[in-house]
Design a protein around this motif. Structure first.
Motif, PDB file in Angstrom:
ATOM      1  N   PHE B 323      -4.149   0.034  10.440  1.00  0.00           N
ATOM      2  CA  PHE B 323      -3.730  -1.228   9.827  1.00  0.00           C
ATOM      3  C   PHE B 323      -2.215  -1.338   9.898  1.00  0.00           C
ATOM      4  O   PHE B 323      -1.504  -0.466   9.410  1.00  0.00           O
ATOM      5  N   TYR B 341      -0.538  -7.993   0.700  1.00  0.00           N
ATOM      6  CA  TYR B 341      -1.067  -7.490   1.974  1.00  0.00           C
ATOM      7  C   TYR B 341      -1.598  -6.055   1.899  1.00  0.00           C
ATOM      8  O   TYR B 341      -2.773  -5.804   2.124  1.00  0.00           O
ATOM      9  N   HIS B 345      -5.646  -4.715   1.120  1.00  0.00           N
ATOM     10  CA  HIS B 345      -6.320  -4.141   2.286  1.00  0.00           C
ATOM     11  C   HIS B 345      -6.840  -2.731   1.964  1.00  0.00           C
ATOM     12  O   HIS B 345      -7.959  -2.375   2.335  1.00  0.00           O
ATOM     13  N   TRP B 349     -10.772  -1.765   1.964  1.00  0.00           N
ATOM     14  CA  TRP B 349     -11.277  -0.697   2.829  1.00  0.00           C
ATOM     15  C   TRP B 349     -11.954   0.398   1.992  1.00  0.00           C
ATOM     16  O   TRP B 349     -13.045   0.868   2.309  1.00  0.00           O
TER      17      TRP B 349
END
Lengths: 143, 355
Positions: B323, B341, B345, B349
């Motif tokens: 990523f 961000y 994420h 995940w």
């Protein structure tokens, strides 16, 4: 820092052009400096500076260390090395204690597990979780 | 902290601004405010468990252990209220632990990666498992913490490691031209044995200088200019103050680890070449089977992406993801964009892999 309003409602900042010029200059300066610190010449120069500092300071440092060692010896006190050695040994002891603590925890969990398992004698009431601890088992063993 | 107030008197306003500037630079901000309890210690290392905010039935069953670098304080992960990765993850239902390495003293100068990964980490993880009551866990390593977690995952990954998250992980040192630190610590210019004979541990101030000197104008001047430009914005000043508190709180690096970092990694690239030996065991990254998320900061000048990417082809993990996020080495987790961000994420995940 902002002053009177402009036509579009934003305040006019007389310092703004100066700031823009300053930022432009700093950007250019920053890039030049990044290139400089990335050079072999910079690595060589900083290495040489550090090396000369260590070389120059070494005799003084050693003299102080020797004098301190002698003083501590004369005062029948432990040296720095003695204290550091004890600290290292304490960490080792701490590790052993941690392992013991973990082993005891494992044993305790196993005992609780065994204690709460269904008992073979049918008809008898199952003991509650709290009552199936090690002291109770020891008591039964003594009878 | 005194903030500049809206006043018509330019002299008073200027004095207020100077007062704010002085406070921001010279005082410590209130940081690491999320409640936590100390659950384990060994030497200087401490394992904290953050007090969960969600009831057990709403929490993810797999606990997450945060491992930060050895030469900085880990509270960057819990910088300030309202802007804390720890707080964010607690609100998302994670059972969260933090391994704080503490400040090594002269007696710790011989500590190596071997000790941290085979003595400290397994014991901390054993405690974590005992407290959480589960055999599996997730690991998040950042910077040097990512080196430690990678070594641990390769050597002891079969002991319950389900998910591995690496943030800005300096693992590949083959691109010498792209690494300023590699140039500075080249054996022609930098005598690592002499440095450690002089200092014992690598002083925090020297490490701090090294990090800042990578971008000298930005770090030594631009940083303060930015503060002055935004001195009337209390939120910006608060963020700057917290970050400055963290940046100026330096920790020395244990001498043994520093030697390994320079000689075995920066100079010989032993980890990526599969030649790094930890107490006689070879660190083979193909032994990593855990689900892997590698986070790369695109603007990272400390750990360029070329250092983090190659692990993706080395591990045996079936489930792996790379990523990329805009930002710098620290900014991706502590900057203003982190909560938009990087954090979501990581949560997205990890959540699906923590059931």
């Amino acid at each position: 820092m902002a002053e009177g309003p402009t036509h579009d409602g934003k305040r006019l900042d007389p310092m703004e052009p100066w700031r823009a010029a300053r930022d432009l200059y700093m950007d250019a300066w920053g890039k030049t400096m990044v290139d400089m610190v990335n050079s072999e010449a910079y690595a060589q120069a900083t290495g040489a500076m550090l090396d000369s500092y260590m070389t120059v300071s070494a005799p003084f440092r050693e003299a102080v260390e020797k004098a301190m060692l002698k003083t501590l010896e004369q005062m029948a006190m432990p040296s720095r090395a003695d204290v550091l050695s004890i600290a290292e040994r304490l960490t080792n002891i701490e590790m052993r204690l941690d392992d013991l603590d973990a082993t005891l925890g494992d044993i305790q969990r196993l005992l609780v597990k065994v204690g709460t398992a269904p008992r073979p004698q049918a008809g008898k009431a199952q003991p509650s979780k709290k009552k199936t601890t090690r002291p109770q088992r020891a008591k039964r063993g003594k009878k | 902290m005194a903030e500049a107030t809206a006043t018509t008197d330019p002299v008073i306003a200027a004095v207020d601004r100077l007062q704010t500037l002085h406070n921001a630079i010279t005082t410590k901000a209130a940081i690491a405010q999320t409640p936590k309890e100390l659950v384990w210690t060994l030497n200087k290392a401490k394992l904290y468990r953050y007090v969960p905010v969600l009831p057990k039935e709403k929490r993810h069953p797999i606990p997450l252990l945060l491992v930060f670098a050895l030469m900085n304080r880990p509270y960057i992960l819990d910088l300030r209220r309202g802007h804390s990765f720890v707080e964010y993850m607690l609100n998302k239902g994670y059972d969260l632990y933090l391994l704080d390495w503490g400040v090594p003293g002269p007696e710790d100068k011989n500590l190596k990666f071997d000790d941290y990964t085979l003595d400290y980490m397994p014991r901390a993880i054993r405690k974590l498992k005992a407290i959480s009551g589960v055999e599996e866990f997730s690991l998040l390593g950042w910077c040097i913490g990512a080196i430690l977690t990678t070594i641990y995952a390769a050597l002891r990954g079969d002991e319950g490691l389900r998910n591995l998250i690496l943030l800005t992980a300096p693992l590949d040192f083959s691109n010498k031209q792209g690494l300023t630190f590699a140039r500075w610590t080249d054996e022609r210019y930098f005598d690592v044995d002499k440095v450690l004979a002089t200092f014992g541990n690598m002083p925090g101030e020297m490490i701090d200088y090294g990090a800042k000197a990578l971008k000298p104008v930005e770090n030594y001047i631009g940083n303060y200019v930015k503060l002055w430009d935004n001195i009337d914005d209390p939120r910006m000043v608060e963020g700057w103050h917290a970050m400055n508190t963290w940046v100026t709180d330096n920790v020395p690096l244990a001498g043994g680890v520093f030697r390994q970092l320079i000689v075995d990694l920066y100079r010989k690239d032993k980890l990526m070449r599969g030649e790094l030996m930890i107490r006689g065991e070879r660190v083979d990254m193909s032994r990593i089977h855990a689900n892997l998320l590698t986070v790369i900061a695109e603007g990272d000048h400390i750990t360029p992406s070329c250092q983090s990417e190659p692990i993706m082809s080395k591990v045996s993990s079936v489930d792996k993801e790379l990523f990329r996020v805009r930002g710098g080495h620290i900014g991706i987790m502590a900057g203003s964009g982190a909560s938009k961000y990087t954090w979501p994420h990581i949560d997205g995940w990890l959540a699906s892999r923590s059931r």
